[in-house]
Design a protein around this motif. Structure first.
Motif, PDB file in Angstrom:
ATOM      1  N   ASN A  37       0.803  -1.220   0.000  1.00  0.00           N
ATOM      2  CA  ASN A  37       0.000   0.000   0.000  1.00  0.00           C
ATOM      3  C   ASN A  37       0.839   1.274   0.000  1.00  0.00           C
ATOM      4  O   ASN A  37       0.303   2.357   0.246  1.00  0.00           O
ATOM      5  CB  ASN A  37      -0.938   0.020   1.218  1.00  0.00           C
ATOM      6  CG  ASN A  37      -2.045  -1.005   1.107  1.00  0.00           C
ATOM      7  OD1 ASN A  37      -2.794  -1.020   0.142  1.00  0.00           O
ATOM      8  ND2 ASN A  37      -2.119  -1.900   2.081  1.00  0.00           N
ATOM      9  N   GLN A  38       2.130   1.139  -0.266  1.00  0.00           N
ATOM     10  CA  GLN A  38       2.995   2.321  -0.289  1.00  0.00           C
ATOM     11  C   GLN A  38       3.882   2.315  -1.525  1.00  0.00           C
ATOM     12  O   GLN A  38       4.478   1.296  -1.871  1.00  0.00           O
ATOM     13  CB  GLN A  38       3.883   2.393   0.960  1.00  0.00           C
ATOM     14  CG  GLN A  38       3.222   3.039   2.150  1.00  0.00           C
ATOM     15  CD  GLN A  38       4.232   3.458   3.207  1.00  0.00           C
ATOM     16  OE1 GLN A  38       5.414   3.143   3.119  1.00  0.00           O
ATOM     17  NE2 GLN A  38       3.774   4.156   4.216  1.00  0.00           N
ATOM     18  N   ASP A 102       0.474   6.670   0.181  1.00  0.00           N
ATOM     19  CA  ASP A 102       0.081   5.669   1.176  1.00  0.00           C
ATOM     20  C   ASP A 102      -1.426   5.416   1.065  1.00  0.00           C
ATOM     21  O   ASP A 102      -2.238   6.238   1.487  1.00  0.00           O
ATOM     22  CB  ASP A 102       0.431   6.158   2.582  1.00  0.00           C
ATOM     23  CG  ASP A 102       0.333   5.050   3.628  1.00  0.00           C
ATOM     24  OD1 ASP A 102      -0.605   4.232   3.538  1.00  0.00           O
ATOM     25  OD2 ASP A 102       1.190   5.004   4.527  1.00  0.00           O
ATOM     26  N   GLU A 104      -3.122   3.004   2.517  1.00  0.00           N
ATOM     27  CA  GLU A 104      -3.708   2.578   3.791  1.00  0.00           C
ATOM     28  C   GLU A 104      -4.149   3.781   4.618  1.00  0.00           C
ATOM     29  O   GLU A 104      -5.235   3.791   5.202  1.00  0.00           O
ATOM     30  CB  GLU A 104      -2.695   1.739   4.573  1.00  0.00           C
ATOM     31  CG  GLU A 104      -3.280   1.091   5.824  1.00  0.00           C
ATOM     32  CD  GLU A 104      -2.302   0.128   6.478  1.00  0.00           C
ATOM     33  OE1 GLU A 104      -2.689  -0.456   7.506  1.00  0.00           O
ATOM     34  OE2 GLU A 104      -1.187  -0.040   5.974  1.00  0.00           O
ATOM     35  N   GLU A 105      -3.298   4.833   4.657  1.00  0.00           N
ATOM     36  CA  GLU A 105      -3.651   6.051   5.396  1.00  0.00           C
ATOM     37  C   GLU A 105      -4.464   7.019   4.558  1.00  0.00           C
ATOM     38  O   GLU A 105      -5.056   7.962   5.087  1.00  0.00           O
ATOM     39  CB  GLU A 105      -2.380   6.754   5.881  1.00  0.00           C
ATOM     40  CG  GLU A 105      -1.577   5.969   6.908  1.00  0.00           C
ATOM     41  CD  GLU A 105      -0.374   6.745   7.398  1.00  0.00           C
ATOM     42  OE1 GLU A 105      -0.214   7.914   6.970  1.00  0.00           O
ATOM     43  OE2 GLU A 105       0.400   6.199   8.206  1.00  0.00           O
ATOM     44  N   VAL A 107      -3.201   9.063   2.318  1.00  0.00           N
ATOM     45  CA  VAL A 107      -2.434  10.317   2.359  1.00  0.00           C
ATOM     46  C   VAL A 107      -1.255  10.206   1.391  1.00  0.00           C
ATOM     47  O   VAL A 107      -0.705   9.126   1.180  1.00  0.00           O
ATOM     48  CB  VAL A 107      -1.898  10.597   3.788  1.00  0.00           C
ATOM     49  CG1 VAL A 107      -0.974  11.807   3.804  1.00  0.00           C
ATOM     50  CG2 VAL A 107      -3.045  10.804   4.757  1.00  0.00           C
ATOM     51  N   HIS A 109       2.478  12.011   1.101  1.00  0.00           N
ATOM     52  CA  HIS A 109       3.420  12.852   1.855  1.00  0.00           C
ATOM     53  C   HIS A 109       4.458  13.433   0.900  1.00  0.00           C
ATOM     54  O   HIS A 109       5.122  12.690   0.171  1.00  0.00           O
ATOM     55  CB  HIS A 109       4.145  12.026   2.928  1.00  0.00           C
ATOM     56  CG  HIS A 109       3.243  11.444   3.962  1.00  0.00           C
ATOM     57  ND1 HIS A 109       2.832  12.141   5.071  1.00  0.00           N
ATOM     58  CD2 HIS A 109       2.665  10.207   4.069  1.00  0.00           C
ATOM     59  CE1 HIS A 109       2.052  11.382   5.821  1.00  0.00           C
ATOM     60  NE2 HIS A 109       1.933  10.199   5.229  1.00  0.00           N
ATOM     61  N   PRO A 118       1.680  16.632   4.293  1.00  0.00           N
ATOM     62  CA  PRO A 118       0.737  15.564   3.949  1.00  0.00           C
ATOM     63  C   PRO A 118      -0.511  16.148   3.263  1.00  0.00           C
ATOM     64  O   PRO A 118      -1.001  17.208   3.642  1.00  0.00           O
ATOM     65  CB  PRO A 118       0.383  14.970   5.312  1.00  0.00           C
ATOM     66  CG  PRO A 118       0.558  16.110   6.278  1.00  0.00           C
ATOM     67  CD  PRO A 118       1.600  17.024   5.713  1.00  0.00           C
TER      68      PRO A 118
END
Length: 273
Positions: A37-38, A102, A104-105, A107, A109, A118
Motif C-alpha cells: 500500500n505504499q 500511502d 492505507e492512510e 495520504v 506525503h 501531507p
C-alpha cells in the motif's frame, strides 16, 4: 493495485502543455514500492551522484583553503570556489523531494529535508505524462534533448497540476505513469507511448555512455586537482611552474579519466551482448 478506477468529472479540461520547471538530460527520479500500500518517488542515484560531486568539490576546496592559509599562498580563491560548490550542493540536497503515496492512510506525503506536507490522496484526480519540450545545448548547439514530465492532476478550489519529474528518460516516465495510475486507481492521461524493448535498450545504452563519460571526466578532474596539490605541498617549485602545472595536471587527469571511461564502457558493452 487499486480496486477500482475513479473517473474524471464530466467536462473537466486539463492542460496538456508542459509545466514550467527545471529539466535534466539524465534520470533524476526513481520509483520504489515500499509495500502493498505504499509507493515512493524520490531522487535517483544519478542525481545523488551529481549532488555529491558538488559537495565533494566544495569540501575539497575548503580543505585546500585551510592548507594554503598556513603558508605564503593566498587561500581566498580556494575558499571562494569551495564555498560556492558546497553551497550549491547543499541547496540541491535540501531541495530534493520524496513523494510517498500511502493507500492505507489515504495520504500522500511530500517530504524534503526542510519540510513535510501531507495531503489527502483523494485530491489526486489523474496521473499525466507529457513531453516537457526540447532543451537545446549550450549556445543553441548540439547536445540538446527532449524531456518528459510525470505530473499529478489535483483537485481543489481549482484543478492544478504538480510535477513529479522532468527529465530525458522517456521509458521510465511512461512506465512509471502507468504503474502510478494503476496504484492510485486514477486515469492515466498520457501523450507518450511506452516503447518496445529494442528502442528502450538503445536509448539506455546511449544514456549510460554519457553518464560514464561524465563520471570519468569528474574523476579525472578531481585526480588532476589532487595531483597538483600534492606537487605544490611536497616540492618547492618556482611560481612560473605553478602556472603551467595546474592546467597540465587537470588535462592529464581528464585524459586518464576519459581512458578509464572508455574501458569501463567497453567492458559493460561486452557484458550486454
Amino acid at each position: 493495485m487499486a480496486d477500482s478506477l475513479r473517473e474524471l468529472p464530466q467536462g473537466m479540461e486539463i492542460k496538456t502543455t508542459p509545466l514550467d520547471r527545471p529539466a535534466a538530460n539524465f534520470r533524476t527520479t526513481r520509483m520504489r514500492v515500499r509495500g502493498p500500500n505504499q509507493l515512493e518517488i524520490g531522487a535517483s542515484r544519478d542525481i545523488r551522484l551529481f549532488q555529491g560531486v558538488f559537495v565533494g568539490f566544495g569540501i575539497g576546496g575548503l580543505v585546500m583553503g585551510f592548507a594554503l592559509s598556513g603558508g605564503d599562498e593566498n587561500p581566498a580563491v580556494a575558499f571562494l570556489v569551495g564555498g560556492v560548490f558546497l553551497v550549491i550542493g547543499l541547496v540541491m540536497v535540501a531541495a530534493s523531494r520524496r513523494v510517498v503515496f500511502d493507500r492505507e492512510e489515504g495520504v500522500v506525503h511530500f517530504r524534503s529535508l526542510v519540510r513535510t506536507e501531507p495531503r489527502p490522496l483523494d485530491e489526486i484526480l489523474a496521473v499525466q505524462v507529457v513531453e516537457g519540450g526540447y532543451h537545446p545545448g549550450s549556445n543553441g548547439g548540439g547536445g540538446g534533448y527532449t524531456s518528459y514530465q510525470l505530473n499529478l492532476v489535483r483537485d481543489g478550489e481549482t484543478v492544478s497540476r504538480l510535477g513529479l519529474s522532468n527529465h530525458s528518460d522517456r521509458d521510465w516516465t511512461a512506465e512509471t505513469g502507468v504503474t502510478l495510475a494503476e496504484f492510485l486507481g486514477v486515469p492515466l492521461l498520457s501523450t507518450v507511448a511506452v516503447r518496445d524493448k529494442v528502442a528502450k535498450e538503445n536509448e539506455q545504452r546511449l544514456q549510460r555512455r554519457v553518464l560514464v563519460g561524465i563520471a570519468g571526466a569528474c574523476l579525472g578532474f578531481f585526480g588532476g586537482f589532487v595531483g597538483f596539490a600534492a606537487l605544490m605541498f611536497n616540492f618547492d617549485l618556482p611560481g612560473e611552474w605553478m602556472m603551467w602545472l595546474f592546467p597540465l595536471s587537470l588535462f592529464g587527469g581528464l585524459v586518464l579519466g576519459a581512458i578509464l571511461a572508455v574501458q569501463v564502457e567497453r567492458k559493460i558493452g561486452r557484458s550486454d551482448q
